[in-house]
Every structure is written in structure tokens, then in C-alpha cells.
Design an enzyme around this catalytic site. Structure first.
Site, mmCIF file in Angstrom:
data_model
loop_
_atom_site.group_PDB
_atom_site.id
_atom_site.type_symbol
_atom_site.label_atom_id
_atom_site.label_comp_id
_atom_site.label_asym_id
_atom_site.label_seq_id
_atom_site.Cartn_x
_atom_site.Cartn_y
_atom_site.Cartn_z
ATOM 1 N N VAL A 155 4.279 -5.524 2.899
ATOM 2 C CA VAL A 155 4.402 -6.507 3.968
ATOM 3 C C VAL A 155 4.711 -7.847 3.334
ATOM 4 C CG1 VAL A 155 3.303 -7.595 5.935
ATOM 5 C CG2 VAL A 155 2.664 -5.292 5.306
ATOM 6 N N GLY A 176 0.845 -1.180 0.000
ATOM 7 C CA GLY A 176 0.000 0.000 0.000
ATOM 8 C C GLY A 176 0.873 1.219 0.000
ATOM 9 N N GLY A 177 0.244 2.352 0.218
ATOM 10 C CA GLY A 177 0.976 3.595 0.164
ATOM 11 C C GLY A 177 2.124 3.656 1.146
ATOM 12 N N MET A 178 2.001 2.931 2.236
ATOM 13 C CA MET A 178 3.029 3.025 3.257
ATOM 14 C C MET A 178 4.187 2.066 3.050
ATOM 15 S SD MET A 178 2.681 5.283 5.555
ATOM 16 C CE MET A 178 3.469 4.641 7.040
ATOM 17 N N GLY A 179 4.019 1.108 2.189
ATOM 18 C CA GLY A 179 5.093 0.142 2.011
ATOM 19 C C GLY A 179 4.536 -1.222 1.691
ATOM 20 N N ASP A 226 -2.947 4.128 16.228
ATOM 21 C CA ASP A 226 -3.477 3.893 14.877
ATOM 22 C C ASP A 226 -4.509 2.770 14.905
ATOM 23 O OD1 ASP A 226 -3.775 4.283 12.198
ATOM 24 O OD2 ASP A 226 -2.008 3.116 11.623
ATOM 25 N N LYS A 236 7.354 -6.043 7.813
ATOM 26 C CA LYS A 236 6.809 -4.803 7.297
ATOM 27 C C LYS A 236 7.951 -3.936 6.808
ATOM 28 C CE LYS A 236 2.748 -2.263 8.444
ATOM 29 N NZ LYS A 236 1.679 -2.016 9.364
#
Lengths: 195, 988
Positions: free
Chosen positions: B105, B100-103, B214, B122
Site C-alpha cells: 500500500v 504484506g503477503g497480499m501486496g 473481509d 493498494k
């Protein structure tokens, strides 16, 4: 499966309904369908490439067919809408491909770093190269003013790798017509690009 | 390029295009002439056209010849695209789990062999941050100490030599909590209980001074066992920018000024993860200090969504600012105002208030801790006053009264409770009295059920039994809180009544209630607990098989200890267990359990008892599930004989119907469908007489009959019946059901055989979105059939992909695997791809040795073998196979149907080659007739007609031959299948 952000679970509208609205010339359906397909095609492309490692060249027709199967399997798409669906998927795929190519170009010029990226890079003599893709994409905007049906043929044949039989069914014309249209498109595109 | 139009105007291109279209449509050798005779107004384009039309084959041959292909590229620098097998720090990547946008997994394991365990690795996108490695080390130790059954462990966090951060987390297989609640259709109570697991985990972390930061459904997984696992505890903080993080400690952050620069940076970060923003607290949005109260807020949003299916703030996520404004300024609506009606009723009042308190804008007004939040949820679940409610005497009194109406009948008491506020004392006094008045109360309660019953769904003022029971169940739960024994007893009566009424699903809630009371308040071994467990297991069987099986395992020792009075319970439990074992394909356990049920019934109720007959029928059914056709028929025959002996005189009779159905189904499975048809006609008739209404049992009986009809080749009647059953099911059941899928599958089967492909496609679409509980085998058969449908529609790609996707499952079911190979062979033949067809057939033959397959599959295999050899000109071999399939069809079907068309048409071609048109005629005319009855005009009809016309030509019947040839051409031309199109081009 471990989930990760990006898994968007917003309830999706029925693809078949969207296709019906399209047939009724409802312009807003085009945008909705585009968004739906765009994300999906990107996701499938990513996962396909990730699964196969980086040596794989991904045949784009696999992408549209897989998207089609997925929508059929979740009951959002009628089997009978296949050709219609493929036509729009091809059009969306054009954007997906062009965006990838542009992004890659931006990265090479030192733009944003995205972790995984997709590209249309050529492995010797297989597939089209980045410049050609962008050139064809722009030339298609000219072709759209000349003969919109040809744009569809190019999108389906060149961007989505669909067969003549499939294109004929999608456009409701004979295979012979598709072959001639394709020939004409290539000639016109070559001419537009050399002007 | 974008300015191309300037140099060459569009109008000119349009003219060029029109001329090009014309030029391309004429034969190549005549183009020069055409070019030479262009009309004057087009002369200016002559040279261009000449170049295009005459040189095109040379110059532009390669142009656009290859379609686009995508390829993943390797990034330059440290963050190369990862691939399975690559190493990141001390980990070796196995497979990508998501991105996804964050990286991304990855599923990974340590590459240094220290610990063999798989982790979720991650890999956040991160620019190189000074001091990151040190900080990761520091925080890792703290987070790794977080051990709780509901928290996914952080095993490791660090930075690789190239400066790339990574986090190794416990790999959890589960579903996010929101989708878990949805797919399991959990009632409010169970959603709240699930949520309490979440609060437990968060409270544990808070006690160790760790804030999650989060919390959102995607970070809260529920495992198959219904256990919650929180992901990413403190991870948000770990990967945050050092310059910010240095100012914030886990809990006691110093307040930060909300200067615009900081806020922007933070927002950018958050909007990068678009979904997260919805769960962020106002102080998070403002980049202010983050405390446990922030987690309380996020939990409030999560619970709101779990209960209502919606997020509290509805906006189009146009700009980050809009969301920010909403979260900061708008008050969340009351949960009950956005939830659907039945749920809203439950939420109105207490839950609304609990959620509002959790989601207060001001941290000081929220629950002071997650525990306090959880405590109020528990209060609500127990029907006690919630802290969040206004602290008013009226509220408490109402709560008291609503809990005690069962006993507090006099209005005086209610009045006193409200006005004097002495509720506690009154309540206690009441409880003491209740003990002595128990018997009277039960009577009064039952009587009041009838007197107070208000018709809701009944017509003409009549109260329906299920209404009565529903209101009874509600009232037992609400009003008999203080008399758990009575509540349990009455509840179990109500639940049994629901089950007898044919609406077992409605009994779930009351059964859970009964169980919660009876296990606490009754002696350890008692009939009420026993039957509640058994009935609940039965209700949960489809949706939560794990829990169902656990309940059964739980009750069996007790039931065995209490024999003989519990013989029925024990036998039923074994039967249920058998079906659960069958669902997870455990044949041994399934057969053992059902055999045990038979033994128990024979021992305690007699060899010809209805129970023994029933379980024998189930035994047959279980054998059927595992395709053990011979024992299936044997058990069913035994049951049926006994049933006829003891019950023939008492038609219509439930047990006899069941035994008869099982026997008929076993006959069909053993290739004796024609014999089953008269039995099933009687079953349908008896069932209608017995139920008087069009119940689901009537539909099932008709469905069995349709199956036998389709298998015997009575396609018209079979399809009509299957259509009727599907329509009836749709009319009766607005809700999607497993039946819906099974009946739809059956219809699709008939439609495919009749080559009514569009209808089949429509039906597939109708059932494919339905959530149902089907066995793996049923799904497999459905997918193979879907693949065949794709093949018949000439959509090879979709067909092959569908089969590829089920390849692993197919390997588990050899008979289905062979059927799938035959489907593939047929698909290839229709594409004129005989090489592939042969490869598939060889694979099918190789697999054949060890596997018993049905006659129908054998016939299909022989047909394809025969058609292959026919196409290769090996007529002797073709004759062997085609005669074989013919003899099978003749045995299976009293008259020729389209099921046999491919075989008969192939055989007819052989006889034509042998100049035996009379024999060919005898084979073809029934096939042509069958097509005209079932689906006139389709390509297969055309194929049969084509060969019929050839036959007639050989017989000298030229007039008929010509007419049929023309008809055949018209039918074949419309097909997209290469084999059919080729035939449409065949000369006379």
C-alpha cells in the site's frame, strides 16, 4: 497510519526473558527468539529499503541495531543484554540473508513472484555476492563441527557486520582474541571451500 | 559443497584448527621456526599450515573482507519494485505505507493534476487475469457510490497498461479498532458504542447490496477523533479471480458446491492472508454463498475480540485445515468465560447471548441483519431486554426488577412481576408514583448505601469510602434509570467524592452517566452538567485530550453566562484548558487561559485568595513548561509571597505547599537549586504531616527535592531519594503510570551523572515499556538522555540512531537541540573522534546565539569545547572554556560533584602542562573523592585517578603516584570507550 495485513499484533514474549532462558540452556527459547527476530529483521530490512529507494545498499549491522533499539524502546529488552542480543540477532540474520538469496535464485529460475524482494546483490566491489554468501553459509555447517565459537564470530562479523569491540563483548573475550578467531575462521573457511 | 566433509574428515580439520590457533598466537617472524619444529603427529598438516600462515596475507586478503549488504532489486517484467516518485497508472507514488503477503500500500496522488488529493494506493499481487480491467471498471462504479462517514471511500480502481491492478482508497490516519480499544483502555460500554459505529457503516453498505467479506480489526480503523472508518469495502471481491467472481454477485450469490478443488483454491487464497481466516464465517471457509449473514458473523468475531481481547477459536495455526475445522465445527466459547474478571461480570448473560447469536454456524440462526444485531447491542446498553435472550417471563422479570430495585422495595411487587408477567403495567404505575416520592427515595437510597455496604477491600470489617462510592455509583446507574434527575444529582455528588478522595479515575463512568442524564433531563444551563463536564474533562485529560478540550469549550459559554456563581467552574476550566494547550505546545493559548483563571480568581475571590495563589502557581508552572524561566520565577515568587502572608500560620496547608513547591521548582529552573533545597525539605515534611500516608503527593514532593539535590550536585542523597521514590511508586501502584515514567526518568538522570550505567540501563528498561501520557518535551529530554547513556556505554550506533529518530522534534526545541549536540560531541570525544566532536560543537555554537540555555547546558558546552581544544593542544583556548565551566559549576554547586568531573579533570591537565601541580591537585582530589563516594572504580574515576597520579609524580610523591597509577589502569582497562582504553595504555 493506514494498516495493512501482515501487521502481526500477537503479544511478543520478553526478549530479555528469552535470553535468560537461553543462558539456562532452554532449547525452546532459541526457536522462539528466532521466530521473533526473523520476522522483525525482515520487516526492518523491507521498510529500510523501501524508504531509501532501490539504489541503497543496506548495511546489515544497521538492521540488528535497529531491532535492538526497537526491543529496548518497547521495554522488552534490557540495555544490559545488548551484546547477548546482538550475538543471537547475528545468527538469525544469517538465516534472513540466506533465505533472501535463495528466494532470489528461485525467482530467477522462474519460481514464485513476490512483489518486493530483498537481495544481497553486489554493487561493484561492495558487499558479498550471492554465491559467496551461500557458499559461506554451507561451509559454516562444517565449521560448526570444528569450532562452534568461530561460527558465532563469522555470523557477527560477516553476516551482521558487527565491530570487533562488539563481538568481543558478546563472546566475553578480548578484541585480540576476536581478531585471531576471525583470521582463523577465514583461513578455515577458505580451506573448506577449496577442498 | 555439502559433501565436503567426505573428502576431508572433521577430525583432521579439528587438528588443523588447534594448530592454527597455536600458530596465529605466535609472532609472524617466529612462525617459520615453529612450523619447522612441529611434533611428528602433526607433520602431515605442515604444508597446509605453511600455506595458510605464510601466504594468508596475500591470497585470502580480500576473502570475506566485506560484510554482507542487502539491496533491493528490480523485478523483471511488469511488477517492478516500486519506488517513491514512480507512476502506477494515473498515480504517482509518494511513500510506502505498508506491505504484506497480499501486496503493498502506498501513499500516492494523481499524476494528471485532475484532483489534488492523497490516496492510499493498494497494489495487490496478482497474476494477469483475463477480463480483469472490465470487471474492475464495473465494480468500481458501484463501490465508489458507497458514501458514508464511517466508510473509507474507494476513489478509483483499475488496471494499468501493463495489466497491473490498483485500488485508490481514501487515506485514513487511524489505529485499528482493537489496538485503539487497548491503548485507550476503553470500558465495555465505550467499546460497544464504537462497535455500533461499525454496524452503522456495514448496514449502510448492505442496504446498497454490498457485502464487505473481509471484516476484521485491521480493516476497521479509529481516527484520532474516535471516529470509525471501514476500509476495503468490497475490495476482497474486486481482486478475486474472475472465474470465481463471475459466479457471485454482491449479495445474491448462487450457492456453490463445496467440491474439493474449489475449496482448496479458496483456502489457499485465504491462508495467504493468515489473519483473515480467524474472522471468516463457516460458509466462507466452505466457499459457499456469501451473504450479509457472513458479515454479521465476522462482526460477531470482531466484537468478541474487542470485548475479551481474544479470538473465539484458539488454535495453533498449524494447518489451514485445523482452522477450517474449528470454525466449522467448534462452538465459540461464551465471551464471559474467556474475558478477565471485571469485564466477564458485565458480559455474562446478555452479551454472551448476543455474541452467540451473531456467530451461529447456520446462517439462518444468526441475526437476520446487521441492524438487528446492532439493535440488541443498544438494548443491552440501555438495560432493556435483548432479543437474543430466551424469551422467558423469568428473564424479563429479572430484567425489570434489576432496573427498578431503587423504587421497588417491597418483595411483593417483585414476586408479582415474576409470576404474573404483567411487568409493563406495574412498571408504569411505579413511575407515576416515583414522581411524588422523589425526596423520600433519595433519602432512602443514601441510607441503603450505608446499610447494604459490604466491605470488600477494607480491613477488619471496615468499609472503605471508595468501596461505598463504587457501590453507590453502580447502584445509581442500575437502580435510578427512571429517575434521571435524581440519578444525575446523586451521581455528581459521588463523582465529586471520588475526586476528593484522590481517585478521580474511578469517577469516569459515573460522570459519563451523569452527563448522559443531565443533558437530556435537566434545563440547558445547570451546575450539575457544568461540573460533570469539567470533572470529566479533568479525568480524560491524559487519555483523551481532544474530548477533554471539547468538553471545556462546551461548558465555558454556559459558565460565563452564569457568573458569578460559576466563577470557580470557569476558572478551573480555563486552567485545565491551559494545560491541554501546553500539551500540544500552544504557548499563547496556554498562557492566555491560565492568566484568565488568575484574573477570574482575583476578581471574584480576592487578590490573596487561595484560588488566586493556586492559579498564579499554575501560571508559573505553565511558563516552566515553555522554558520561560524569568516569568516562571516571577509568577511563583508572587504566589509564594502571598501564600506566606496569608497561610504561614496554618502549616501544614495544601495551598501553601503547592505555592512553595512551584517557587522551589522555579528556583531550580533558574539555576538556583541550592536555594530550593531547604524549601523542598519543608514541603516534604508538611506533605507527610498533611497526608500522613505515603501518597503520590508525598512522592512528588520527594521527587522535586531529589531534582534539586541532583542539580546541586548532592548526588548521593539525590540518587538515594530518587531510588526510594521509584520503589515507593512501584509498591503503591501496580499499574503502570505516567508518574512511574517521570520518576524513573529522574532516577536515570542521577544514575547517568554518577556513571552508574548498568543501573541506569536497568531503569530505562523498566520504564520504557510503560504506557504514559507525557509531553513531547519530556519525551525528548528522555531520549537525549538515553542517547547519552548509549554513548557512555560506547554504543555509538544506538546513540546516533536514537538521536536521528528524534531529529525533527529536536528542531522544535532549540535549547534541547543544543543539549543534544553537546551530548553528541561528548560521545565523539569518548571515541577519540575529535573531528566529529568539533563539528557538533560548532553546530551547537551556531545555534546558541538566539537561544537562552540553562547554566548546566552552558557548562557542558564549555566543558566539551575545553576538552576539544585540550586534545588539539590549543591550551589558551582550552583554558578559556574550562575556566568558564568551572565558574558555572562553582556557582551551581556548593561542593564539587561528579557533575563537574569532566570540566575539572580537563582544567587539571592544563595546570599540569603549566607545571602547576598544586593547583591541579586542588582540582582533582575533590573529584576523586566524589567518585569514590558515588561510584568507585568506574572509568571516569580511573581517569581522575590517572591524572592525580601524574600530579603526584610531578610533586615528587612517587609512592602515592605509583599506587594510584596502578588503580587507575585497572579501572580504565575495563572500559569499552576508546578514550578510556587509550588512557589505560598510557605510559607513566
Amino acid at each position: 497510519m493506514l494498516r495493512f495485513e501482515g501487521a502481526n499484533k500477537v503479544a511478543m514474549p520478553q526478549v530479555t526473558t528469552l535470553l535468560q532462558r537461553l543462558r539456562g540452556n532452554d532449547r525452546s527459547a532459541i526457536d522462539e527468539l528466532f521466530t521473533l527476530l526473523y520476522d522483525d529483521l525482515r520487516r526492518i530490512a523491507r521498510s529500510r529499503l523501501a524508504a531509501n529507494g532501490r539504489q541503497t545498499l543496506l548495511d546489515t549491522s544497521l538492521l540488528v541495531h535497529e531491532a535492538y533499539l526497537k526491543f529496548v524502546n518497547v521495554g522488552q529488552l534490557n540495555l544490559n543484554d545488548r551484546e547477548h542480543f546482538l550475538a543471537y540477532a547475528a545468527s538469525t540474520l544469517r538465516s534472513v540473508v540466506v533465505d533472501f538469496v535463495r528466494k532470489r535464485g528461485a525467482e530467477q529460475r522462474g519460481g514464485d513472484v513476490d512483489h518486493v524482494t530483498l537481495n544481497t546483490e553486489v554493487a561493484q566491489s561492495v558487499g558479498a555476492c550471492d554465491d559467496e554468501i551461500l557458499a559461506v553459509h554451507e561451509a559454516l555447517t562444517v565449521l560448526a563441527q570444528i569450532d562452534p565459537r568461530l561460527v558465532k564470530v563469522v555470523e557477527m562479523r560477516y553476516f551482521a557486520g558487527l565491530s570487533e569491540v562488539e563481538i568481543a563483548a558478546a563472546l566475553g573475550v578480548s578484541e585480540r582474541t576476536v581478531r585471531r578467531d576471525w583470521e582463523r575462521s577465514r583461513l578455515l573457511l577458505a580451506d573448506i571451500l577449496s577442498t | 559443497m555439502s559433501t565436503k566433509t567426505a573428502g576431508f574428515d572433521v577430525e583432521r580439520w579439528q587438528r588443523l584448527n588447534a594448530l592454527l590457533e597455536q600458530g596465529l598466537s605466535i609472532d609472524a617472524e617466529e612462525r617459520t621456526t615453529w612450523l619447522d619444529h612441529l611434533p611428528p603427529e602433526s607433520r602431515d598438516l605442515a604444508d597446509k599450515l605453511r600455506g595458510m600462515l605464510l601466504q594468508k596475507g596475500i591470497e585470502t586478503k580480500e576473502f570475506l573482507a566485506q560484510p554482507v549488504a542487502l539491496q533491493q532489486i528490480v523485478q523483471k517484467g511488469a511488477q517492478a519494485a516500486d519506488a517513491a516518485g514512480a507512476n502506477v497508472g494515473p498515480y504517482r507514488l509518494i511513500a510506502e505505507l505498508g506491505s504484506g503477503g497480499m501486496g503493498t500500500v502506498w501513499l500516492a496522488e494523481r499524476n494528471d493534476d485532475t484532483i489534488k488529493r492523497q490516496v492510499a494506493l493498494k497494489l495487490p499481487i496478482s497474476h494477469w487475469i483475463p477480463g480483469l480491467a472490465e470487471r474492475m471498471d464495473r465494480e468500481r462504479d458501484m463501490l465508489a457510490a458507497l458514501e458514508h462517514p464511517n466508510i473509507a471511500r474507494l476513489y478509483d480502481a483499475g488496471v494499468t497498461e501493463t495489466g497491473r491492478p490498483y485500488l485508490a482508497l481514501e487515506y485514513v490516519e487511524g489505529e485499528s479498532i482493537d489496538s485503539y480499544c487497548q491503548t485507550h483502555r476503553l470500558p465495555v460500554r465505550q467499546r460497544l458504542e464504537l462497535f455500533l459505529q461499525v454496524t452503522n457503516a456495514v448496514a449502510h453498505a448492505h442496504a446498497r447490496l454490498i457485502v464487505h467479506r473481509d471484516l476484521k480489526p485491521n480493516n476497521i480503523l479509529v481516527t484520532k477523533n474516535g471516529e470509525v472508518r471501514l476500509l476495503d469495502f468490497g475490495v476482497g471481491k474486486l481482486i478475486e479471480d474472475e472465474s470465481k467472481a463471475s459466479n457471485r454477485e454482491a449479495i445474491d450469490d448462487t450457492p456453490r458446491s463445496a467440491d474439493s478443488g474449489t475449496a482448496n483454491t479458496s483456502l489457499t487464497r485465504i491462508t495467504g492472508r493468515a489473519i483473515t481466516l480467524d474472522y471468516a464465517s463457516p460458509e466462507q471457509i466452505r466457499s459457499e454463498r456469501i451473504t450479509v449473514a457472513s458479515d454479521v458473523y465476522s462482526l460477531g468475531v470482531v466484537l468478541f475480540e474487542l470485548l475479551t481481547g481474544q479470538r473465539p477459536y484458539k488454535l495453533k495455526r498449524n494447518t489451514a485445515g485445523a482452522v477450517e475445522d474449528a470454525i466449522e465445527a467448534q462452538d465459540a466459547p461464551a465471551a464471559s468465560s474467556v474475558a478477565e474478571k471485571p469485564v466477564a461480570r458485565v458480559l455474562r448473560g446478555d452479551v454472551d447471548v448476543i455474541l452467540a447469536k451473531a456467530m451461529k454456524k447456520e446462517t439462518g440462526e444468526r441475526y437476520a441483519s446487521v441492524e438487528a444485531f446492532a439493535a440488541d447491542v443498544k438494548h443491552f446498553l440501555k438495560g432493556e431486554p435483548v432479543v437474543a435472550q430466551r424469551d422467558s417471563a423469568i428473564y424479563r422479570a429479572r430484567k425489570f426488577v434489576s432496573r427498578n430495585i431503587g423504587g421497588v422495595i417491597g418483595g411483593v411487587v417483585v414476586f408479582l412481576a415474576i409470576t404474573a408477567g404483567t411487568s409493563i403495567a406495574l412498571w408504569q404505575a411505579h413511575v407515576a408514583k416515583a414522581e411524588t416520592a422523589r425526596a423520600t427515595q433519595v433519602k432512602q437510597f443514601i441510607a441503603s448505601l450505608f446499610t447494604s455496604a459490604v466491605p470488600r477491600t477494607g480491613e477488619g470489617g471496615q468499609v472503605l469510602a471508595s468501596d461505598l462510592l463504587t457501590s453507590a455509583a453502580d447502584r445509581i446507574e442500575k437502580e435510578l434509570v427512571d429517575q434521571p434527575e435524581i440519578a444525575a444529582e446523586l451521581g455528581s455528588i459521588v463523582s465529586e467524592s471520588f475526586i476528593k478522595l484522590g481517585v478521580p479515575e474511578k469517577s469516569e463512568r459515573i460522570l459519563e452517566f451523569v452527563l448522559s442524564k443531565s443533558t437530556l433531563y435537566l434545563e440547558p444551563r445547570n451546575r450539575i452538567t457544568l461540573s460533570a463536564k469539567r470533572n470529566l474533562a479533568s479525568v480524560l485529560r491524559a487519555r483523551d485530550p481532544k474530548r477533554a478540550e471539547a468538553l471545556l469549550d462546551d461548558l465555558m459559554p454556559d459558565a460565563a453566562a452564569m457568573l458569578p456563581s460559576t466563577a470557580e467552574d470557569l476558572a478551573q476550566a480555563h486552567m485545565q484548558k491551559a494545560y491541554l494547550a501546553a500539551r500540544r505546545a500552544d504557548e499563547t493559548s496556554a498562557v492566555e487561559n491560565i492568566q484568565r483563571a488568575v484574573d477570574l480568581a482575583e476578581q471574584y475571590f480576592g487578590k490573596e485568595s487561595p484560588q488566586a495563589i493556586q492559579y498564579l502557581g499554575n501560571l508559573s508552572n505553565i511558563y516552566g513548561v515553555f522554558s520561560r524561566r524569568a516569568p516562571q520565577l516571577q509568577a511563583a515568587a508572587t504566589a509564594y509571597t502571598k501564600a506566606i502572608n496569608t497561610m504561614e500560620g496554618s502549616r501544614p496547608n495544601d495551598d501553601l505547599i503547592n505555592a512553595e513547591t512551584m517557587y522551589a521548582n522555579a528556583l531550580v529552573a533558574n539555576d538556583r537549586a541550592a536555594e530550593a533545597i531547604p524549601l523542598l525539605r519543608r514541603v516534604v515534611e508538611d506533605r507527610l504531616n498533611l497526608d500522613t500516608l505515603e501518597t503520590h503527593r508525598v512522592r512528588n514532593a520527594r521527587s522535586s527535592l531529589a531534582n534539586a539535590l541532583l542539580t546541586s550536585g548532592y548526588l548521593d542523597e539525590g540518587i538515594a531519594l530518587a531510588r526510594k521514590v521509584v520503589a515507593d511508586e512501584l509498591a503503591a501502584n501496580k499499574v503502570d503510570s505516567t508518574d512511574r515514567i517521570l520518576l524513573g526518568n529522574q532516577l536515570v538522570r542521577g544514575l547517568v551523572v554518577a556513571k552508574l550505567l548498568d543501573d541506569a540501563a536497568t531503569e530505562v528498561a523498566r520504564i520504557s515499556g510503560v504506557a504514559g501520557q507525557l509531553s513531547e518535551l519530556t519525551n525528548l529530554i528522555r531520549d537525549v538522555r538515553l542517547a547519552r547513556l548509549f554513548f557512555l556505554r560506547s554504543d555509538v550506533m544506538s546513540a546516533e540512531t536514537t538521536l536521528d529518530q528524534i531529529a525533527d522534534t529536536l528542531n522544535k526545541y532549540p535549547a534541547e537541540n543544543i543539549a543534544a549536540l553537546v551530548v553528541r560531541a561528548e560521545g565523539a570525544r569518548l571515541q577519540n573522534d575529535f573531528v566529529t566532536s568539533k563539528v557538533r560543537l560548532d553546530a551547537a555554537l551556531a545555534a546558541l546565539n538566539s537561544v537562552p540555555i540553562s547554566l548546566l547546558t552552558q557548562a557542558n558546552l564549555s566543558t566539551e569545547m575545553g576538552r576539544y581544544f585540550l586534545s588539539r593542544g590549543s591550551f589558551d583556548q582550552a583554558a578559556d572554556h574550562l575556566n568558564r565551566c568551572r565558574s558555572i559549576y562553582d556557582r551551581l554547586q556548593p561542593s564539587v560533584s561528579t557533575l563537574a568531573a569532566d570540566c575539572y579533570v580537563g582544567l587539571a591537565q592544563l595546570h599540569l602542562k603549566a607545571k602547576e601541580p598544586a593547583i591541579a591537585m586542588r582540582l582533582l582530589s575533590p573529584v576523586v573523592d566524589a567518585w569514590s563516594r558515588v561510584n568507585p572504580g568506574n572509568a571516569w574515576h580511573g581517569e581522575a585517578l590517572y591524572w592525580l597520579s601524574r600530579t603526584q609524580a610531578q610533586l615528587g610523591q612517587t609512592v602515592s603516584a605509583d599506587a594510584n597509577f596502578a588503580r587507575a589502569q585497572a579501572m580504565l582497562k575495563r572500559s569499552t570507550l576508546p578514550a578510556m582504553r587509550e588512557l589505560s595504555r598510557a605510559k607513566r
